[in-house]
Design a protein around this motif. Structure first.
Motif, PDB file in Angstrom:
ATOM      1  N   ILE A 123       0.865  -1.172   0.200  1.00  0.00           N
ATOM      2  CA  ILE A 123       0.039  -0.090  -0.097  1.00  0.00           C
ATOM      3  C   ILE A 123       0.912   1.097  -0.001  1.00  0.00           C
ATOM      4  CG2 ILE A 123      -1.693   1.447   1.359  1.00  0.00           C
ATOM      5  CD1 ILE A 123      -2.846  -1.353   2.302  1.00  0.00           C
ATOM      6  N   MET A 124       1.833   1.363   0.824  1.00  0.00           N
ATOM      7  CA  MET A 124       2.845   2.543   0.848  1.00  0.00           C
ATOM      8  C   MET A 124       3.625   2.527  -0.463  1.00  0.00           C
ATOM      9  SD  MET A 124       4.541   2.112   4.592  1.00  0.00           S
ATOM     10  CE  MET A 124       3.757   3.210   5.975  1.00  0.00           C
ATOM     11  N   THR A 125       3.937   1.655  -1.125  1.00  0.00           N
ATOM     12  CA  THR A 125       4.654   1.814  -2.433  1.00  0.00           C
ATOM     13  C   THR A 125       3.756   2.159  -3.239  1.00  0.00           C
ATOM     14  OG1 THR A 125       6.088  -0.166  -1.786  1.00  0.00           O
ATOM     15  CG2 THR A 125       6.018   0.533  -4.046  1.00  0.00           C
ATOM     16  N   ALA A 126       2.358   1.761  -3.563  1.00  0.00           N
ATOM     17  CA  ALA A 126       1.464   2.382  -4.510  1.00  0.00           C
ATOM     18  C   ALA A 126       1.182   3.766  -4.269  1.00  0.00           C
ATOM     19  CB  ALA A 126       0.173   1.471  -4.516  1.00  0.00           C
ATOM     20  N   GLU A 127       0.936   4.181  -2.852  1.00  0.00           N
ATOM     21  CA  GLU A 127       0.689   5.670  -2.657  1.00  0.00           C
ATOM     22  C   GLU A 127       1.943   6.209  -2.937  1.00  0.00           C
ATOM     23  OE1 GLU A 127      -0.004   5.737   1.490  1.00  0.00           O
ATOM     24  OE2 GLU A 127      -2.158   5.180   1.260  1.00  0.00           O
ATOM     25  N   GLU A 128       3.133   6.053  -3.067  1.00  0.00           N
ATOM     26  CA  GLU A 128       4.173   6.732  -3.556  1.00  0.00           C
ATOM     27  C   GLU A 128       4.268   6.959  -4.917  1.00  0.00           C
ATOM     28  OE1 GLU A 128       7.803   4.626  -2.247  1.00  0.00           O
ATOM     29  OE2 GLU A 128       7.590   5.202  -0.073  1.00  0.00           O
ATOM     30  N   HIS A 129       3.744   5.901  -5.653  1.00  0.00           N
ATOM     31  CA  HIS A 129       3.432   6.167  -7.420  1.00  0.00           C
ATOM     32  C   HIS A 129       2.196   6.566  -7.658  1.00  0.00           C
ATOM     33  CE1 HIS A 129       6.895   3.589  -8.078  1.00  0.00           C
ATOM     34  NE2 HIS A 129       6.441   2.839  -7.155  1.00  0.00           N
ATOM     35  N   GLY A 130       1.311   7.278  -6.703  1.00  0.00           N
ATOM     36  CA  GLY A 130       0.203   7.958  -6.951  1.00  0.00           C
ATOM     37  C   GLY A 130      -1.085   7.239  -6.984  1.00  0.00           C
ATOM     38  N   ASP A 131      -0.967   5.730  -6.653  1.00  0.00           N
ATOM     39  CA  ASP A 131      -2.287   4.995  -6.786  1.00  0.00           C
ATOM     40  C   ASP A 131      -3.013   5.066  -5.368  1.00  0.00           C
ATOM     41  OD1 ASP A 131      -1.359   4.526  -9.366  1.00  0.00           O
ATOM     42  OD2 ASP A 131      -0.251   2.389  -8.945  1.00  0.00           O
ATOM     43  N   ASP A 132      -3.901   4.478  -5.476  1.00  0.00           N
ATOM     44  CA  ASP A 132      -5.029   4.418  -4.260  1.00  0.00           C
ATOM     45  C   ASP A 132      -5.445   2.972  -4.214  1.00  0.00           C
ATOM     46  OD1 ASP A 132      -6.108   4.706  -1.806  1.00  0.00           O
ATOM     47  OD2 ASP A 132      -7.845   5.963  -2.698  1.00  0.00           O
ATOM     48  N   PRO A 133      -4.769   1.704  -3.939  1.00  0.00           N
ATOM     49  CA  PRO A 133      -5.416   0.498  -4.272  1.00  0.00           C
ATOM     50  C   PRO A 133      -6.798   0.078  -3.329  1.00  0.00           C
ATOM     51  CG  PRO A 133      -3.404   0.172  -3.252  1.00  0.00           C
ATOM     52  CD  PRO A 133      -3.380   1.669  -3.527  1.00  0.00           C
TER      53      PRO A 133
END
Length: 126
Positions: free
Chosen positions: A48-58
C-alpha cells in the motif's frame, strides 16, 4: 549497616585500583537513527505504501477527487460488480439522502437533483 560497610569498602578499593570502565554498548538510534515507517513496513502494508508513492490508491483509503457532476465530468463511482447503490445528498444542508441504483455503462442522473454519476470497474489488488 553491613551493606553500607561493604559498599564503602568496594568503592575505596575500586578508586585505588583505578578500575577501567566498560564502554556502554552502542544503541541502534546512535548507530543509524530510527527507521522510518516505510523501512519497517512489510507485506500488505508495504504494498500500500509503495502504491501511494506512485500515486495509486489500491484500497480507496484516500479522499476521492472532486468532480463537477455534469454529463461531461460525472462523479466516478468504483465498483467490483456491474451495479452499485449510490446515495446523493442533493443540497448542502439537506438531511435526507436520495438512494438509487447505478449500473455500468453511460453516466446516470440523480432522480432528485440531476447530478451525474458513472460506474467504473475497480479491481482489487490482492
Amino acid at each position: 549497616m553491613a551493606s553500607r560497610l561493604l559498599f564503602r569498602s568496594a568503592v575505596r578499593a575500586l578508586s585505588r585500583i583505578g578500575a577501567v570502565r566498560a564502554a556502554a554498548p552502542a544503541r541502534c538510534v546512535s548507530a543509524g537513527g530510527i527507521p522510518s515507517d516505510t523501512q519497517q513496513a512489510t507485506g500488505l502494508e508495504k504494498a500500500i505504501m509503495t502504491a501511494e508513492e506512485h500515486g495509486d490508491d489500491p484500497y480507496s483509503v484516500l479522499k476521492p477527487r472532486s468532480y463537477a457532476g455534469t454529463k461531461e465530468d460525472p462523479h466516478i463511482v468504483p465498483s467490483i460488480t456491474d451495479k452499485r447503490i449510490v446515495g446523493c445528498i442533493c443540497e448542502e444542508d439537506n438531511t435526507s439522502v436520495i438512494w438509487f441504483w447505478l449500473h455500468k455503462g453511460e453516466a446516470q442522473r440523480c432522480p432528485s437533483c440531476g447530478a451525474h454519476y458513472k460506474l467504473v470497474s475497480h479491481h482489487l489488488s490482492h
